[in-house]
Design a protein around this motif. Structure first.
Motif, PDB file in Angstrom:
ATOM      1  N   GLU A 160       0.815  -1.222   0.000  1.00 26.43           N
ATOM      2  CA  GLU A 160       0.000   0.000   0.000  1.00 26.43           C
ATOM      3  C   GLU A 160       0.847   1.270   0.000  1.00 26.43           C
ATOM      4  O   GLU A 160       0.394   2.303   0.451  1.00 26.43           O
TER       5      GLU A 160
ATOM      6  N   PHE B  83      -5.051  19.831 -10.999  1.00 26.01           N
ATOM      7  CA  PHE B  83      -5.662  18.524 -11.268  1.00 26.01           C
ATOM      8  C   PHE B  83      -5.664  18.254 -12.768  1.00 26.01           C
ATOM      9  O   PHE B  83      -5.320  17.182 -13.233  1.00 26.01           O
TER      10      PHE B  83
ATOM     11  N   PHE C 234      -4.399  14.914  -7.584  1.00 27.01           N
ATOM     12  CA  PHE C 234      -5.346  13.829  -7.819  1.00 27.01           C
ATOM     13  C   PHE C 234      -6.776  14.250  -7.503  1.00 27.01           C
ATOM     14  O   PHE C 234      -7.011  15.235  -6.816  1.00 27.01           O
ATOM     15  N   LEU C 235      -7.683  13.400  -7.951  1.00 29.45           N
ATOM     16  CA  LEU C 235      -9.094  13.612  -7.664  1.00 29.45           C
ATOM     17  C   LEU C 235      -9.331  13.782  -6.167  1.00 29.45           C
ATOM     18  O   LEU C 235     -10.106  14.626  -5.738  1.00 29.45           O
TER      19      LEU C 235
ATOM     20  N   GLN D  55     -14.754   0.845  -5.677  1.00 24.60           N
ATOM     21  CA  GLN D  55     -13.604   1.555  -6.233  1.00 24.60           C
ATOM     22  C   GLN D  55     -12.742   2.115  -5.097  1.00 24.60           C
ATOM     23  O   GLN D  55     -13.240   2.867  -4.261  1.00 24.60           O
ATOM     24  N   LEU D  56     -11.490   1.725  -5.113  1.00 27.09           N
ATOM     25  CA  LEU D  56     -10.558   2.155  -4.068  1.00 27.09           C
ATOM     26  C   LEU D  56     -10.549   3.677  -3.955  1.00 27.09           C
ATOM     27  O   LEU D  56     -10.313   4.376  -4.925  1.00 27.09           O
TER      28      LEU D  56
ATOM     29  N   ALA E 262     -12.918   5.681  -3.565  1.00 25.70           N
ATOM     30  CA  ALA E 262     -14.127   6.386  -4.005  1.00 25.70           C
ATOM     31  C   ALA E 262     -15.366   5.776  -3.345  1.00 25.70           C
ATOM     32  O   ALA E 262     -15.994   6.407  -2.507  1.00 25.70           O
ATOM     33  N   THR E 263     -15.689   4.527  -3.680  1.00 26.24           N
ATOM     34  CA  THR E 263     -16.832   3.890  -3.025  1.00 26.24           C
ATOM     35  C   THR E 263     -16.368   2.883  -1.976  1.00 26.24           C
ATOM     36  O   THR E 263     -17.169   2.106  -1.460  1.00 26.24           O
TER      37      THR E 263
ATOM     38  N   MET F 109      -9.350   3.444   0.425  1.00 21.33           N
ATOM     39  CA  MET F 109      -8.254   3.472  -0.554  1.00 21.33           C
ATOM     40  C   MET F 109      -7.401   2.201  -0.464  1.00 21.33           C
ATOM     41  O   MET F 109      -6.722   1.826  -1.409  1.00 21.33           O
ATOM     42  N   THR F 110      -7.456   1.553   0.683  1.00 16.98           N
ATOM     43  CA  THR F 110      -6.610   0.379   0.922  1.00 16.98           C
ATOM     44  C   THR F 110      -7.304  -0.892   0.424  1.00 16.98           C
ATOM     45  O   THR F 110      -8.509  -1.064   0.626  1.00 16.98           O
TER      46      THR F 110
ATOM     47  N   LEU G  97      -9.923   3.711  -8.711  1.00 16.83           N
ATOM     48  CA  LEU G  97     -10.364   4.821  -9.530  1.00 16.83           C
ATOM     49  C   LEU G  97      -9.081   5.581  -9.852  1.00 16.83           C
ATOM     50  O   LEU G  97      -8.345   5.936  -8.940  1.00 16.83           O
TER      51      LEU G  97
ATOM     52  N   MET H   9      -6.963   8.376 -10.058  1.00 16.44           N
ATOM     53  CA  MET H   9      -7.182   9.668  -9.408  1.00 16.44           C
ATOM     54  C   MET H   9      -6.882  10.853 -10.330  1.00 16.44           C
ATOM     55  O   MET H   9      -7.157  11.985 -10.003  1.00 16.44           O
ATOM     56  N   ARG H  10      -6.270  10.584 -11.484  1.00 17.09           N
ATOM     57  CA  ARG H  10      -6.009  11.684 -12.415  1.00 17.09           C
ATOM     58  C   ARG H  10      -7.112  11.806 -13.450  1.00 17.09           C
ATOM     59  O   ARG H  10      -7.468  12.882 -13.877  1.00 17.09           O
TER      60      ARG H  10
ATOM     61  N   THR I 161     -10.246  10.055 -13.190  1.00 17.91           N
ATOM     62  CA  THR I 161     -11.531   9.710 -12.569  1.00 17.91           C
ATOM     63  C   THR I 161     -12.187   8.485 -13.216  1.00 17.91           C
ATOM     64  O   THR I 161     -13.395   8.308 -13.114  1.00 17.91           O
TER      65      THR I 161
ATOM     66  N   GLU J  25      -3.604  -3.184  -9.393  1.00 16.20           N
ATOM     67  CA  GLU J  25      -4.402  -3.374  -8.167  1.00 16.20           C
ATOM     68  C   GLU J  25      -5.735  -4.046  -8.460  1.00 16.20           C
ATOM     69  O   GLU J  25      -6.269  -4.793  -7.643  1.00 16.20           O
TER      70      GLU J  25
END
Lengths: 242, 491
Positions: free
Chosen positions: A2, A77, A83-84, B236-237, B239-240, B243-244, B281, B283-284, B286, B294
């Motif tokens: 992680e 961004f 990042f988002l 989605q890591l 997002a929903t 992150m882990t 997701l 992150m750049r 979306t 992953e």
């Protein structure tokens, strides 16, 4: 597993470029707000806002400074430097801070901030996917829009009511399911029936939505993603003459 | 019956790790709960003894109900297909590859090279293609029927699927209206044998994180009819889900256990396939990244959980974030196909998916067919015994000799995997043949298959059409009574 080592350089790049960005003359206030907001820790911003108020800054000034920094974060961004998660964190933090600690202090008649426009946004009826819609809402807010988020599974009537009540410039509708996108058409029809259609621009989005679909149902704008949505919203309002 | 190679060689999680994820999932269901926008599902759980808040629809499921469901769930699930010879038996880490997934908003037109909205015609062609591809063991889709009324989309898609392949199908049928029609279609195929020999499984997904929707009211119906419930949860890591990966797996697994409980408490022994996936997701951009490492790890985690519960699994492979069947697509599909297979995922779906599941591609499906063939070959491994060690053969040939003319070579030559599509010829021959890249060859193969491969059963096709027609009439009638309140049947 992680550690996301590969992501770290981005953060470094961002920190360096941010420190080096001195093209614009920045007031001390903006600098302070930026420093706080870019920690992406909500408490930091609240702390700084409270301190700035004590030092005699007026709430409107502080709101404007926050807007400037949110704009910068949006740019970063888009360039892939942030990042988002940064974007959403900053947006939500700013929104909460403004509504809790600054908006109540505004005198009657003072607008909250120099707004790019007002947007009513929601995920259409029958669809409870609100992540995409929330990202767009957050980005619009960061770009200076006043955003009224109606949430998910929003009945057609509620869109109509919101247009009557808030008098927005734009109505945004999201749908993730191919079986729920027809509701976007229903909302447009309902706006027409209530003679509200001419008062607003309509934007649609969501995974199954295409530019062709937007045209077919008579929407004014379609965006493929959240970054694009902000551009389209701005463009629509530029085209909207007084 | 078709027996495929066994995976499971790749493991990330220790037994203790799996136990920790399991305990967290139990905690999530008991203390945080699932929020249901379906009254019928909330009522069902209340009757079963869960702690249900009628106002908010929050369902807190006690551990004993989940344990009871886990005891009742079968460890082996068979999906038969129209032709029972094509049946796939999901157990013991046997791996099977599947064409596509749920409907895609776009299809990459293999003739023009442009992407566009798929039509029912594309849905039919995609199904015929999947039926013809040798390594595709079950069929989902790389298209969709976007040119029919939206209320009937899934029903038209099911008709296209069932009329055009004899292989096992896995596909969504959300809500009671579509699931009832699909069960009718199943009965048209298997008659009273439907429960014993389901020709398809139904893909089920609850909205994540931790929700039930009225669309999920199809779950009890599927359980009653013993139609395999194939779950594809995909938080989605960041997002929903957390992150882990561990946290996202706990959420995903909790959602699976909630579906399992609903199914098994409705009908003991209801066939259930665990699909506890999670992906990042980006992150750049979306976008959910189907080609991310992953996302692939999610398969390994799912396989670990399934081993712990002794349940069959649904995972993915053969999908990419690339917009074209290019080098990126090739690298990503091999990464996720091989990882899934090595984890021992029973149903490896998404073959032919591009652009994070937004574009279906026939050419990519043909390329994935080749990838699936190679992966199956690797997983099969090789035998070590007196015959294969071949000491006597080596002795006979001796130093300096060759093995080409020895009967032992001829006897074992069929164990080699022969590429159907990928270029193996010399560069000179390749140049003579027109210097085609793999995409061009795939395009030719698509055209060839679509020009001749047809699955025919006129009587059945008529029956299926009739069901669609009736559904159309029902929708029209419903529209007429639109003002009347919709009454949802009790489940």
């Amino acid at each position: 597993m992680e550690t996301y080592k590969s992501y770290q350089p981005y953060r470094k790049v961002f920190k360096l470029t941010y420190l080096k960005t001195k093209k614009v003359k920045l007031s001390e206030l903006i600098k302070t707000i930026r420093k706080a907001l870019m920690t992406f820790e909500p408490e930091k911003l609240i702390e700084v806002v409270k301190k700035s108020l004590k030092e005699g800054h007026n709430p409107l000034e502080i709101i404007d400074a926050i807007s400037v920094v949110l704009g910068e974060i949006g740019d970063k961004f888009e360039k892939g430097e942030l990042f988002l998660v940064h974007l959403v964190m900053a947006g939500e933090t700013a929104k909460k801070t403004i509504s809790k600690h600054l908006a109540p202090l505004l005198k009657a008649g003072e607008t909250k901030r120099k707004e790019a426009g007002r947007v009513v946004i929601g995920t259409v009826a029958g669809d409870i996917h609100d992540l995409g819609k929330s990202i767009v809402a957050s980005m619009l807010f960061s770009a200076g829009f006043d955003v009224i988020d109606l949430g998910k599974d929003v009945p057609v009537e509620d869109f109509v009511k919101a247009v009557e009540e808030y008098n927005p410039d734009i109505v945004g509708m999201s749908a993730l399911l191919s079986t729920s996108i027809p509701m976007q058409r229903e909302v447009i029809k309902a706006l027409e029936e209530h003679n509200l259609r001419d008062r607003v621009k309509v934007m649609v989005g969501g995974a199954p939505v295409t530019a062709e679909w937007a045209e077919e149902i008579g929407a004014d704008g379609y965006a493929e993603d959240a970054v694009e949505a902000v551009k389209v919203a701005k463009k629509l309002l530029r085209g909207k003459s007084g | 019956m078709k027996f495929d190679p066994k995976g499971g060689q790749l493991k990330f999680l220790s037994k203790e790790d799996v136990e920790k994820i399991h305990q967290t999932s139990l905690g999530i269901l008991e203390k945080i709960g699932m929020k249901s926008s379906s009254d019928a599902i909330a009522r069902f759980f209340a009757r079963a003894g869960a702690n249900v808040d009628k106002k908010t629809g929050l369902i807190k499921i006690p551990e004993h109900l989940i344990k009871e469901a886990l005891r009742k769930a079968p460890s082996k699930v068979t999906i038969y297909g129209r032709d029972s010879e094509k049946a796939i038996i999901l157990e013991n880490k046997q791996i099977f590859f599947g064409l596509g997934g749920t409907p895609t908003p776009y299809i990459l037109d293999y003739k023009t090279g442009e992407w566009r909205r798929p039509t029912k015609r594309d849905m039919v062609n995609a199904t015929r293609l999947g039926d013809a591809l040798s390594e595709m063991d079950f069929i989902m889709t790389i298209a969709g029927a976007f040119d029919v009324p939206y209320e009937l989309e899934y029903i038209h898609e099911w008709e296209a699927l069932l009329s055009n392949t004899v292989k096992p199908i896995v596909y969504p049928a959300p809500g009671l209206f579509s699931v009832d029609k699909v069960i009718q279609m199943g009965k048209a195929i298997k008659g009273e044998e439907l429960k014993r020999e389901p020709p398809f499984g139904v893909y089920v997904e609850v909205p994540t994180p931790l929700m039930f929707h009225t669309a999920n009211e199809n779950i009890p119906r599927l359980a009653e009819n013993h139609i395999p419930i194939v779950v594809g949860q995909m938080p989605q890591l960041g997002a929903t889900a957390p992150m882990t990966i561990a946290g996202a797996a706990a959420v995903s697994n909790a959602e699976n256990l909630a579906i399992l409980t609903l199914a098994e408490l409705t009908s003991s022994g209801a066939p259930f396939v665990l699909g506890s996936l999670c992906g990042p997701l980006d992150m750049r951009t979306t976008r959910l990244s189907y080609g991310a490492p992953e996302f692939t790890i999610g398969n390994v985690v799912n396989a670990g959980l399934a081993e712990f519960y002794d349940l069959p699994t649904f995972g993915f492979g053969g999908c990419s974030d690339s917009k074209l069947p290019d080098a990126q697509a090739g690298a990503e599909v091999m990464m996720n196909s091989l990882t899934s297979a090595f984890s021992g995922i029973n149903l490896i779906h998404d073959c032919g998916y591009l652009a994070s599941g937004s574009i279906g591609s026939m050419e990519m499906s043909v390329i994935c067919n080749e990838v699936a063939g190679m992966v199956k070959r690797i997983i099969k491994g090789f035998k070590v015994d007196e015959e294969t060690l071949a000491f006597d053969v080596i002795n006979e040939v001796g130093p300096g000799g060759h093995f080409l003319s020895h009967p032992h070579t001829l006897k074992h030559v069929s164990t080699l995997y022969l590429a159907e599509l990928f270029s193996k010829e010399s560069e000179v021959k390749w140049a003579k043949l027109g210097k085609q890249d793999v995409r061009a060859k795939a395009r030719e193969k698509v055209a060839e298959i679509l020009s001749k491969h047809i699955v025919k059963d006129k009587t059945l096709n008529e029956k299926l059409k009739e069901i669609v027609k009736k559904a159309e009439q029902e929708i029209k009638q419903k529209e007429k009574q639109a003002s009347a309140l919709e009454v949802r049947p009790e489940i």
